[in-house]
Design a protein around this motif. Structure first.
Motif, mmCIF file in Angstrom:
data_model
loop_
_atom_site.group_PDB
_atom_site.id
_atom_site.type_symbol
_atom_site.label_atom_id
_atom_site.label_comp_id
_atom_site.label_asym_id
_atom_site.label_seq_id
_atom_site.Cartn_x
_atom_site.Cartn_y
_atom_site.Cartn_z
ATOM 1 N N ALA A 38 31.180 33.808 31.304
ATOM 2 C CA ALA A 38 32.264 32.999 31.870
ATOM 3 C C ALA A 38 33.569 33.792 31.921
ATOM 4 N N GLY A 39 33.858 34.552 30.857
ATOM 5 C CA GLY A 39 35.071 35.374 30.857
ATOM 6 C C GLY A 39 35.039 36.439 31.926
ATOM 7 N N TYR A 40 33.870 37.063 32.100
ATOM 8 C CA TYR A 40 33.705 38.057 33.159
ATOM 9 C C TYR A 40 33.879 37.412 34.532
ATOM 10 N N GLY A 41 33.333 36.211 34.693
ATOM 11 C CA GLY A 41 33.465 35.504 35.966
ATOM 12 C C GLY A 41 34.909 35.204 36.315
ATOM 13 N N ILE A 42 35.705 34.842 35.305
ATOM 14 C CA ILE A 42 37.128 34.583 35.545
ATOM 15 C C ILE A 42 37.826 35.864 35.989
ATOM 16 N N GLY A 43 37.450 36.991 35.391
ATOM 17 C CA GLY A 43 38.034 38.264 35.797
ATOM 18 C C GLY A 43 37.685 38.635 37.219
ATOM 19 N N THR A 44 36.425 38.435 37.598
ATOM 20 C CA THR A 44 36.019 38.795 38.956
ATOM 21 C C THR A 44 36.645 37.873 40.000
ATOM 22 N N ARG A 45 36.984 36.642 39.602
ATOM 23 C CA ARG A 45 37.684 35.754 40.548
ATOM 24 C C ARG A 45 39.054 36.333 40.900
ATOM 25 N N LEU A 46 39.723 36.933 39.922
ATOM 26 C CA LEU A 46 41.009 37.569 40.222
ATOM 27 C C LEU A 46 40.794 38.747 41.163
ATOM 28 N N GLU A 47 39.757 39.529 40.934
ATOM 29 C CA GLU A 47 39.490 40.668 41.810
ATOM 30 C C GLU A 47 39.193 40.206 43.234
ATOM 31 N N PHE A 48 38.613 39.020 43.372
ATOM 32 C CA PHE A 48 38.352 38.470 44.693
ATOM 33 C C PHE A 48 39.647 38.226 45.463
ATOM 34 N N LEU A 49 40.733 37.962 44.731
ATOM 35 C CA LEU A 49 42.026 37.798 45.381
ATOM 36 C C LEU A 49 42.771 39.136 45.518
ATOM 37 N N LEU A 50 42.421 40.119 44.674
ATOM 38 C CA LEU A 50 43.076 41.420 44.764
ATOM 39 C C LEU A 50 42.528 42.255 45.921
ATOM 40 N N VAL A 51 41.231 42.121 46.190
ATOM 41 C CA VAL A 51 40.615 42.913 47.263
ATOM 42 C C VAL A 51 41.310 42.704 48.608
ATOM 43 N N PRO A 52 41.666 41.446 48.989
ATOM 44 C CA PRO A 52 42.366 41.292 50.269
ATOM 45 C C PRO A 52 43.680 42.050 50.354
ATOM 46 N N TYR A 68 38.158 41.462 28.865
ATOM 47 C CA TYR A 68 37.853 42.061 30.170
ATOM 48 C C TYR A 68 39.108 42.657 30.796
ATOM 49 N N PHE A 69 40.184 41.884 30.835
ATOM 50 C CA PHE A 69 41.422 42.362 31.455
ATOM 51 C C PHE A 69 42.012 43.537 30.685
ATOM 52 N N ALA A 70 41.859 43.544 29.352
ATOM 53 C CA ALA A 70 42.413 44.626 28.550
ATOM 54 C C ALA A 70 41.786 45.968 28.915
ATOM 55 N N TRP A 71 40.488 45.946 29.264
ATOM 56 C CA TRP A 71 39.791 47.191 29.574
ATOM 57 C C TRP A 71 39.719 47.500 31.067
ATOM 58 N N ALA A 72 39.659 46.461 31.909
ATOM 59 C CA ALA A 72 39.534 46.693 33.349
ATOM 60 C C ALA A 72 40.882 46.645 34.068
ATOM 61 N N GLY A 73 41.780 45.780 33.616
ATOM 62 C CA GLY A 73 43.060 45.582 34.302
ATOM 63 C C GLY A 73 43.865 46.846 34.546
ATOM 64 N N PRO A 74 44.001 47.745 33.554
ATOM 65 C CA PRO A 74 44.805 48.954 33.785
ATOM 66 C C PRO A 74 44.267 49.866 34.879
ATOM 67 N N PHE A 75 43.027 49.642 35.316
ATOM 68 C CA PHE A 75 42.412 50.523 36.310
ATOM 69 C C PHE A 75 42.368 49.900 37.703
ATOM 70 N N TYR A 76 42.955 48.708 37.871
ATOM 71 C CA TYR A 76 42.958 48.081 39.186
ATOM 72 C C TYR A 76 43.648 48.961 40.229
#
Length: 453
Positions: free
Chosen positions: A279-293, A364-372
């Motif tokens: 569920a936590g990973y899913g919440i993170g990927t939802r943000l990426e779905f808005l970042l990709v555009p 998830y955000f702590a490890w993936a967020g800095p690399f967006y």
């Protein structure tokens, strides 16, 4: 007394203002499309948990179709049209538009047949069964019956973008997204006197909205109101024009397939840690779905600028446009990534108050967020490379990212590593993608630097 034709601002104007002016309408349209998908998910939630699970099964294929038609093949279309216009050959650009439309219709029909025949088997292979699979099939049967309309909308939008016009396709896509929200809710939930058609009704809303958008863009180009005129009856198909589009677009189609594989691998890895982690990973990927555009909007804005410069022989300007767009995308996505790294609850509390899920999302955000930012860097350069007609390099970078995730994920699964290491692997994959794309593009010749129009 003859007068010189007016200078093309895309070949002579300052690059950063052009990119920003082009990016904004694209961004609004792409975000509207993303929000329409979120609204559809909200409607489906009224039908219960099996319908939501069914939507999760069919959604990767919906996204794959969008990435193929709007991003990969669409980038090839914009690249071919813009390079023709940059070389001063408007008649060739008109011919390429017709060839692009035929390619789009053929691809739409092929995708429709594939999903109508094999869709249930694909979704079953993803783990779908029982009522969830039935709901997914119900949505897919209607949604993919309208695949041709999706491909026509995105193909013709790409033709118009290739001419340097971002307003018309952006306004059209925004209107399509709005119509999809209204029609999907009305037909799916049975607003007013309409019957409730459930999943099929929600899907039908998207089909009707895209059909209307396809009809409008076809009429716009056929009327000659833009820089490109669509002359279907008087244009004969030639292999060389088809190949001019396909040699970029077909290679670029590998990239969305890589993205889908990465998502499937990571989802399977995270699922082994339980519901809260997933569920936590899913919440993170939802943000990426808005970042990709956002990255998409900036990258697509660079395609006509790069393509016209390549067509005019101004290689230095083409590269300058590519690096400028990459810097903009990196800053935008990097800033948003750092924001959710520092304050993850700004996003996670929109979806849940469960402490364990919020903790997983924060990890998830702590490890993936800095690399967006690296992801934005790579994706923007991917589109710029399409504008230059050089699709192989970014696809190789995507393959390297896929290799890192697949090999690293297998190793972590064997070692039974904790969930945070999987999240760190996500960030590492983004960094590898961005940096390797930069390196490959720097090494790839785009033409003779001394040649100018």
């Amino acid at each position: 007394m003859s007068t010189a034709p007016p200078a093309n601002p895309l070949l002579t104007g300052p690059i950063l203002p052009i990119l920003l002016r082009f990016s904004l309408p694209n961004m609004v349209a792409m975000l509207a499309t993303a929000l329409a998908a979120i609204a559809e998910t909200s409607y489906v939630g009224h039908f219960g948990a099996p319908a939501l699970a069914g939507m999760a099964l069919v959604f990767p294929f919906v996204m794959l179709q969008t990435m193929l038609s709007a991003g990969a093949m669409g980038g090839g279309v914009s690249s071919a049209v813009s390079r023709a216009l940059g070389a001063g050959d408007a008649s060739r650009a008109n011919v390429l538009a017709v060839h692009a439309l035929w390619i789009g219709m053929a691809m739409g029909l092929a995708f429709m047949l594939m999903m109508e025949v094999c869709g249930p088997a694909f979704m079953s292979a993803l783990g779908g069964k029982g009522e969830a699979l039935a709901q997914a099939v119900a949505y897919g049967e209607v949604a993919f019956a309208g695949s041709v309309f999706v491909w026509i909308v995105n193909t013709l939008s790409s033709v118009i973008r290739g001419s340097g016009n971002m307003k018309v396709p952006s306004v059209t896509l925004f209107a399509v997204a709005l119509a999809q929200v209204l029609l999907g809710g009305a037909l799916g939930l049975g607003w007013g006197p309409l019957p409730e058609w459930g999943m099929r009704g929600v899907a039908a809303g998207g089909v009707l909205a895209n059909a209307a958008g396809a009809l409008y863009l076809w009429g716009y180009l056929a009327s000659g109101r833009g820089k490109i005129t669509l002359r279907m009856r008087s244009t004969t198909l030639h292999r060389q024009h088809l190949m001019d589009i396909l040699r970029v677009g077909a290679v670029a189609c590998i990239s969305p397939l890589q993205t889908v594989l990465i998502i499937l691998i990571l989802t399977r890895l995270v699922a082994s840690f339980g519901t809260q982690a997933l569920a936590g990973y899913g919440i993170g990927t939802r943000l990426e779905f808005l970042l990709v555009p956002i990255a998409f909007a900036v990258g697509v804005a660079s395609v006509p600028v790069v393509g016209m410069a390549i067509g005019a022989g101004n290689i230095a300007r083409a590269r300058q446009a590519a690096w400028t767009a990459a810097a903009v995308a990196t800053v935008l996505l990097g800033a948003l990534g750092l924001a959710v790294t520092w304050v993850p609850d700004v996003w996670t509390t929109l979806y849940t108050q469960d402490p364990s899920v919020r903790e997983s999302a924060a990890s998830y955000f702590a490890w993936a967020g800095p690399f967006y930012g690296f992801f934005g860097l790579g994706l923007s350069l991917y589109f710029s490379s399409l504008g230059a007609g050089k699709a192989v390099g970014p696809v190789l970078a995507g393959a390297l990212r896929l290799l890192v995730v697949a090999v690293g994920g297998s190793l972590l699964a064997y070692l039974q590593a904790p969930a945070w290491m999987i999240f760190a692997l996500v960030g590492a994959g983004m960094a590898v993608y961005g940096l390797s794309t930069v390196l490959i593009i720097r090494m790839t010749p785009w033409g003779n630097p001394a040649a100018k129009a």
